[in-house]
Design an enzyme around this catalytic site. Structure first.
Site, PDB file in Angstrom:
ATOM      1  N   ASP A 117      37.707  35.953  43.255  1.00 17.73           N
ATOM      2  CA  ASP A 117      37.090  37.231  42.893  1.00 17.73           C
ATOM      3  C   ASP A 117      38.106  38.222  42.333  1.00 17.73           C
ATOM      4  OD1 ASP A 117      38.482  37.685  45.207  1.00 17.73           O
ATOM      5  OD2 ASP A 117      36.792  38.419  46.372  1.00 17.73           O
ATOM      6  N   LYS A 168      44.761  45.829  56.141  1.00 17.75           N
ATOM      7  CA  LYS A 168      43.837  46.970  56.179  1.00 17.75           C
ATOM      8  C   LYS A 168      44.235  47.993  57.246  1.00 17.75           C
ATOM      9  CE  LYS A 168      39.894  44.445  54.268  1.00 17.75           C
ATOM     10  NZ  LYS A 168      40.568  43.198  53.976  1.00 17.75           N
ATOM     11  N   ASP A 226      39.942  43.610  41.794  1.00 18.11           N
ATOM     12  CA  ASP A 226      39.097  42.899  42.751  1.00 18.11           C
ATOM     13  C   ASP A 226      37.660  43.232  42.397  1.00 18.11           C
ATOM     14  OD1 ASP A 226      37.528  42.173  44.911  1.00 18.11           O
ATOM     15  OD2 ASP A 226      38.826  43.028  46.435  1.00 18.11           O
TER      16      ASP A 226
END
Length: 363
Positions: A117, A168, A226
């Protein structure tokens, strides 16, 4: 000039469900969505081949049976394609380990790992050569973003050695992030436990760093995207059509718009901004379409306005309708006079009557 890497093998991670892209991914895996006129993966495959990759193992899971009918054995693309399926999702590390059963590379050979992706303009060949020269365990493509909290934050030292992998984190120490393209030494892949759920981001990379293995960063500032959200997906298709990112798979010259065979665009319509018009799609007189993705067999009615949106296969956007940052599912019908803005999504097969909504986030 992109330089060749003879006999390089790759693993392509295409197992995700693409939930952020629904309803587009309800019937089609994200990597197969039409992007600038071809399935998204066609751009990745063509670019990998341009760097000398000749054999690619697909790591499939969600709707796994749909990939091989599209790409076959790869011969038409100048590639050898192999398909490995996870019966149950195994995470990024588990998927790589499972797909490695299809590799022929020896223990010391580099293996390229691509996420299905990502659009990237970085020099894959240089990344691989640097990995080999430094005898790294893994080399990570790194890019810089404005908001690193949504990604894996990757600090490095002065010699590009990765010092931590902070997945993250709300308090990033750098805006340099994991860009989703890795070069593994084959023997390192074989240390990932087989048949187990493993995250390379949360387990494999931090474990290698902690044990003193060389995890190398390959920092780069070329094009990177992305495409995991509808807005990013539209942007990716638009950038490919406009030529902001070159792709050997683009089925026509770069420009303001791209039309596939059988598409009909009225001379009195305006199509701009990197729009891709699908096969047999129709754009009627007075319609305005900018920076959008129009699926095969869809119809944009007279006087409709479509901006930064996706209109699915066989969908019908009737006269006078306004779409902006919207996703219209396959075979959906948007009646005349509707206005769908700011993240609106219409599910496949839904029919909206005339002037039913001025705005809706999900119908």
């Amino acid at each position: 000039m992109e330089s060749s890497l003879p006999d390089l093998e790759a693993i392509l991670l295409v197992g995700g469900q693409g939930t952020r892209l629904r309803p587009l991914t309800l019937g089609t895996p994200k990597p197969l969505l039409p992007t600038a006129g071809v399935p998204f993966l066609a751009h990745q495959l063509a670019r990998a081949r341009s760097f000398g990759v000749r054999r690619i193992v697909f790591a499939t899971s969600y709707k796994a049976s749909m990939f091989e009918p599209v790409f076959g054995d790869g011969a038409a693309l100048g590639l050898e394609l192999v398909y490995m399926t996870e019966e149950e999702p195994l995470g990024t590390g588990g998927a790589i380990r499972n797909a490695a059963q299809g590799l022929t590379a020896g223990p010391a050979d580099p293996v390229l790992v691509l996420n299905g992706d990502i659009l990237s303009g970085h020099d894959i060949g240089d990344q691989v050569r640097r990995h080999v020269a430094r005898e790294a365990a893994v080399t990570l493509h790194l890019t810089e973003v404005d908001d690193p909290t949504r990604f894996g934050c990757v600090p490095t030292d002065d010699e590009d050695r990765v010092t931590a992998f902070l997945e993250k984190t709300p308090t990033p120490v750098t805006n340099r992030i994991n860009a989703g393209c890795y070069v593994f030494t084959r023997s390192v892949i074989d240390t990932i436990p087989a048949g187990e759920v493993v995250s390379v981001e949360r387990q494999t990379f931090p474990g290698l760093i902690a044990s003193g293995e060389l995890v190398l960063g390959y920092p780069d500032r070329t094009y990177w995207l992305d495409v995991g959200t509808p807005a990013a997906f539209v942007r990716g298709s638009r950038d490919l059509v406009l030529g902001r990112l070159a792709s050997p798979a683009l089925p026509g010259p770069a420009g303001e718009f791209l039309t596939l065979p059988g598409a009909r665009v009225s001379a009195e319509a305006k199509v701009t901004g990197g729009t891709a018009v699908g096969a047999r799609a129709v754009v009627e007189a007075g319609a305005s379409v900018a920076g959008s993705v129009l699926g095969d067999d869809c119809v944009i009615g007279e006087g409709a306005s479509v901006t930064d949106s996706v209109v699915g296969r066989g969908a019908h956007v009737r006269s006078g309708t306004v779409l902006r940052d919207a996703v219209i599912g396959d075979r959906a019908v948007v009646g005349p006079g509707n206005e769908l803005l700011a993240g609106s999504r219409v599910w496949p097969g839904v029919e909206l009557p005339e002037c039913a909504v001025r705005f809706s986030s999900d119908v």
